[in-house]
Design a protein around this motif. Structure first.
Motif, PDB file in Angstrom:
ATOM      1  N   TYR A   1       1.077   0.885 -16.159  1.00  0.00           N
ATOM      2  CA  TYR A   1       0.742  -0.347 -15.443  1.00  0.00           C
ATOM      3  C   TYR A   1      -0.437  -0.064 -14.524  1.00  0.00           C
ATOM      4  O   TYR A   1      -0.771   1.103 -14.263  1.00  0.00           O
ATOM      5  CB  TYR A   1       1.936  -0.848 -14.619  1.00  0.00           C
ATOM      6  CG  TYR A   1       3.057  -1.391 -15.454  1.00  0.00           C
ATOM      7  CD1 TYR A   1       3.214  -2.756 -15.657  1.00  0.00           C
ATOM      8  CD2 TYR A   1       3.974  -0.532 -16.071  1.00  0.00           C
ATOM      9  CE1 TYR A   1       4.247  -3.264 -16.440  1.00  0.00           C
ATOM     10  CE2 TYR A   1       5.007  -1.021 -16.855  1.00  0.00           C
ATOM     11  CZ  TYR A   1       5.134  -2.386 -17.040  1.00  0.00           C
ATOM     12  OH  TYR A   1       6.149  -2.883 -17.819  1.00  0.00           O
ATOM     13  N   ALA A   2      -1.085  -1.126 -14.057  1.00  0.00           N
ATOM     14  CA  ALA A   2      -2.261  -0.955 -13.202  1.00  0.00           C
ATOM     15  C   ALA A   2      -2.233  -1.944 -12.049  1.00  0.00           C
ATOM     16  O   ALA A   2      -1.596  -3.006 -12.130  1.00  0.00           O
ATOM     17  CB  ALA A   2      -3.542  -1.129 -14.019  1.00  0.00           C
ATOM     18  N   LEU A   3      -2.926  -1.583 -10.973  1.00  0.00           N
ATOM     19  CA  LEU A   3      -3.052  -2.434  -9.801  1.00  0.00           C
ATOM     20  C   LEU A   3      -4.518  -2.486  -9.395  1.00  0.00           C
ATOM     21  O   LEU A   3      -5.101  -1.469  -9.010  1.00  0.00           O
ATOM     22  CB  LEU A   3      -2.209  -1.888  -8.646  1.00  0.00           C
ATOM     23  CG  LEU A   3      -2.340  -2.578  -7.288  1.00  0.00           C
ATOM     24  CD1 LEU A   3      -1.958  -4.049  -7.384  1.00  0.00           C
ATOM     25  CD2 LEU A   3      -1.475  -1.862  -6.245  1.00  0.00           C
ATOM     26  N   LEU A   4      -5.114  -3.665  -9.526  1.00  0.00           N
ATOM     27  CA  LEU A   4      -6.500  -3.893  -9.124  1.00  0.00           C
ATOM     28  C   LEU A   4      -6.502  -4.536  -7.746  1.00  0.00           C
ATOM     29  O   LEU A   4      -5.808  -5.537  -7.523  1.00  0.00           O
ATOM     30  CB  LEU A   4      -7.196  -4.808 -10.130  1.00  0.00           C
ATOM     31  CG  LEU A   4      -8.636  -5.217  -9.785  1.00  0.00           C
ATOM     32  CD1 LEU A   4      -9.585  -4.048  -9.976  1.00  0.00           C
ATOM     33  CD2 LEU A   4      -9.082  -6.400 -10.646  1.00  0.00           C
ATOM     34  N   GLN A   5      -7.304  -3.979  -6.811  1.00  0.00           N
ATOM     35  CA  GLN A   5      -7.345  -4.501  -5.453  1.00  0.00           C
ATOM     36  C   GLN A   5      -8.779  -4.552  -4.936  1.00  0.00           C
ATOM     37  O   GLN A   5      -9.568  -3.629  -5.176  1.00  0.00           O
ATOM     38  CB  GLN A   5      -6.513  -3.620  -4.514  1.00  0.00           C
ATOM     39  CG  GLN A   5      -5.026  -3.595  -4.858  1.00  0.00           C
ATOM     40  CD  GLN A   5      -4.292  -2.478  -4.145  1.00  0.00           C
ATOM     41  OE1 GLN A   5      -4.383  -1.319  -4.522  1.00  0.00           O
ATOM     42  NE2 GLN A   5      -3.546  -2.841  -3.109  1.00  0.00           N
ATOM     43  N   VAL A   6      -9.104  -5.624  -4.235  1.00  0.00           N
ATOM     44  CA  VAL A   6     -10.407  -5.784  -3.597  1.00  0.00           C
ATOM     45  C   VAL A   6     -10.181  -5.791  -2.089  1.00  0.00           C
ATOM     46  O   VAL A   6      -9.343  -6.549  -1.584  1.00  0.00           O
ATOM     47  CB  VAL A   6     -11.108  -7.078  -4.053  1.00  0.00           C
ATOM     48  CG1 VAL A   6     -12.472  -7.204  -3.382  1.00  0.00           C
ATOM     49  CG2 VAL A   6     -11.256  -7.097  -5.570  1.00  0.00           C
ATOM     50  N   TRP A   7     -10.950  -4.954  -1.384  1.00  0.00           N
ATOM     51  CA  TRP A   7     -10.720  -4.707   0.035  1.00  0.00           C
ATOM     52  C   TRP A   7     -11.924  -5.119   0.880  1.00  0.00           C
ATOM     53  O   TRP A   7     -13.069  -5.015   0.438  1.00  0.00           O
ATOM     54  CB  TRP A   7     -10.448  -3.221   0.266  1.00  0.00           C
ATOM     55  CG  TRP A   7      -9.272  -2.687  -0.483  1.00  0.00           C
ATOM     56  CD1 TRP A   7      -9.280  -2.093  -1.717  1.00  0.00           C
ATOM     57  CD2 TRP A   7      -7.909  -2.705  -0.064  1.00  0.00           C
ATOM     58  NE1 TRP A   7      -8.009  -1.731  -2.093  1.00  0.00           N
ATOM     59  CE2 TRP A   7      -7.144  -2.096  -1.085  1.00  0.00           C
ATOM     60  CE3 TRP A   7      -7.267  -3.170   1.085  1.00  0.00           C
ATOM     61  CZ2 TRP A   7      -5.762  -1.941  -0.990  1.00  0.00           C
ATOM     62  CZ3 TRP A   7      -5.890  -3.010   1.173  1.00  0.00           C
ATOM     63  CH2 TRP A   7      -5.155  -2.407   0.150  1.00  0.00           C
ATOM     64  N   GLU A   8     -11.638  -5.524   2.111  1.00  0.00           N
ATOM     65  CA  GLU A   8     -12.705  -5.819   3.067  1.00  0.00           C
ATOM     66  C   GLU A   8     -13.540  -4.584   3.363  1.00  0.00           C
ATOM     67  O   GLU A   8     -14.744  -4.680   3.618  1.00  0.00           O
ATOM     68  CB  GLU A   8     -12.106  -6.346   4.372  1.00  0.00           C
ATOM     69  CG  GLU A   8     -11.462  -7.709   4.260  1.00  0.00           C
ATOM     70  CD  GLU A   8     -10.807  -8.139   5.551  1.00  0.00           C
ATOM     71  OE1 GLU A   8     -10.776  -7.321   6.513  1.00  0.00           O
ATOM     72  OE2 GLU A   8     -10.321  -9.284   5.629  1.00  0.00           O
ATOM     73  N   SER A   9     -12.894  -3.412   3.323  1.00  0.00           N
ATOM     74  CA  SER A   9     -13.602  -2.165   3.640  1.00  0.00           C
ATOM     75  C   SER A   9     -12.829  -0.987   3.065  1.00  0.00           C
ATOM     76  O   SER A   9     -11.635  -1.094   2.728  1.00  0.00           O
ATOM     77  CB  SER A   9     -13.732  -1.984   5.152  1.00  0.00           C
ATOM     78  OG  SER A   9     -12.457  -1.769   5.738  1.00  0.00           O
ATOM     79  N   GLU A  10     -13.474   0.148   2.968  1.00  0.00           N
ATOM     80  CA  GLU A  10     -12.833   1.375   2.509  1.00  0.00           C
ATOM     81  C   GLU A  10     -11.713   1.786   3.469  1.00  0.00           C
ATOM     82  O   GLU A  10     -10.671   2.294   3.046  1.00  0.00           O
ATOM     83  CB  GLU A  10     -13.871   2.489   2.401  1.00  0.00           C
ATOM     84  CG  GLU A  10     -13.306   3.799   1.891  1.00  0.00           C
ATOM     85  CD  GLU A  10     -14.372   4.869   1.717  1.00  0.00           C
ATOM     86  OE1 GLU A  10     -14.018   5.983   1.304  1.00  0.00           O
ATOM     87  OE2 GLU A  10     -15.557   4.583   1.997  1.00  0.00           O
TER      88      GLU A  10
END
Length: 239
Positions: A61-70
């Motif tokens: 399975y996979a989890l894709l995430q977009v973040w405001e910052s590192e």
């Protein structure tokens, strides 16, 4: 000023009980993810079998995430009780930190990726993520064309790793591929006759309700996959 980054994590499960747990988390992880600070977009993803077979691979399975910052991503991966649960149940897990180079199209009604302002020329690796919702009437024809379009990937020495990922089997699908360099990716995407034919059919027939095309520069690789970390970066490349 903080700049958006994306992470993609793969989890591999060996035991049947852990595979059942992972399947359940496709529903139950949402409540924790929605409350995660600094997370602007995410997708819980199943995967397909080798060769972009649409049949599910119940072990990955996979989890894709977009973040405001590192920094926000680091807090999650270092302290989140949710990610600790995923690591406890998984046999292997691997996270790539990514900076967006280009993104065109929409995913769930919008484009979640912002181009990173300062990419380094020291890192040659490139990640491609393409995603589409396939129109029901074209499902059979689309999947019939997939095996031939993937032929140039077999034995390709410049392809580090690839996996079919998606939200719904058969209909909402995406592809992930990690390449040694941009030239190798371009050779496959724009110069292999099999892939060019699929691109042409897509434009002519209008297979997709929605699609997104994106490219990223990976710059951190954490964890283990198939017994090793697939990407090792030199310290000099990151400064």
């Amino acid at each position: 000023m903080a700049s958006q980054i994306t992470t993609l994590t793969f989890f591999k499960y060996k035991k049947l009980t852990d595979q059942i747990w992972a399947f359940g988390m496709m529903q139950f992880a949402h409540s924790s993810l929605r409350k995660t600070e600094g997370l602007t977009f995410y997708k819980l993803l199943g995967t397909g079998r080798e060769g972009f077979d649409p049949k599910p691979d119940w072990s990955v399975y996979a989890l894709l995430q977009v973040w405001e910052s590192e920094e926000k991503a680091d807090v999650f991966f270092q302290h989140s009780s949710l990610i600790k649960k995923y690591r406890k149940h998984s046999h292997e897990n691997w996270t790539l930190y990514l900076r967006n180079k280009i993104a065109r199209g929409k995913w769930a009604g919008s484009n979640p990726f912002s181009v990173y302002p300062e990419l380094t020329e020291k890192i040659p690796y490139v990640v491609a993520i393409t995603r589409a919702t396939i129109k029901f009437k074209y499902l059979r024809r689309f999947w019939k064309s997939v095996p031939a379009s993937q032929n140039p990937l077999r034995g390709n020495s410049n392809l580090i790793y690839t996996k079919g990922i998606g939200e719904l089997p058969f209909m909402q699908m995406a592809t992930f591929s990690l390449w040694e360099n941009q030239q190798a990716l371009d050779e496959f995407a724009y110069r292999s006759k099999e892939h060019i034919k699929v691109i042409g059919d897509t434009r002519t027939l209008g297979w997709y309700k929605e699609e997104l095309f994106s490219r990223f520069q990976p710059y951190r690789s954490l964890g283990c996959w198939e017994g090793r970390n697939p990407l090792i970066f030199k310290e000099s490349d990151l400064n």
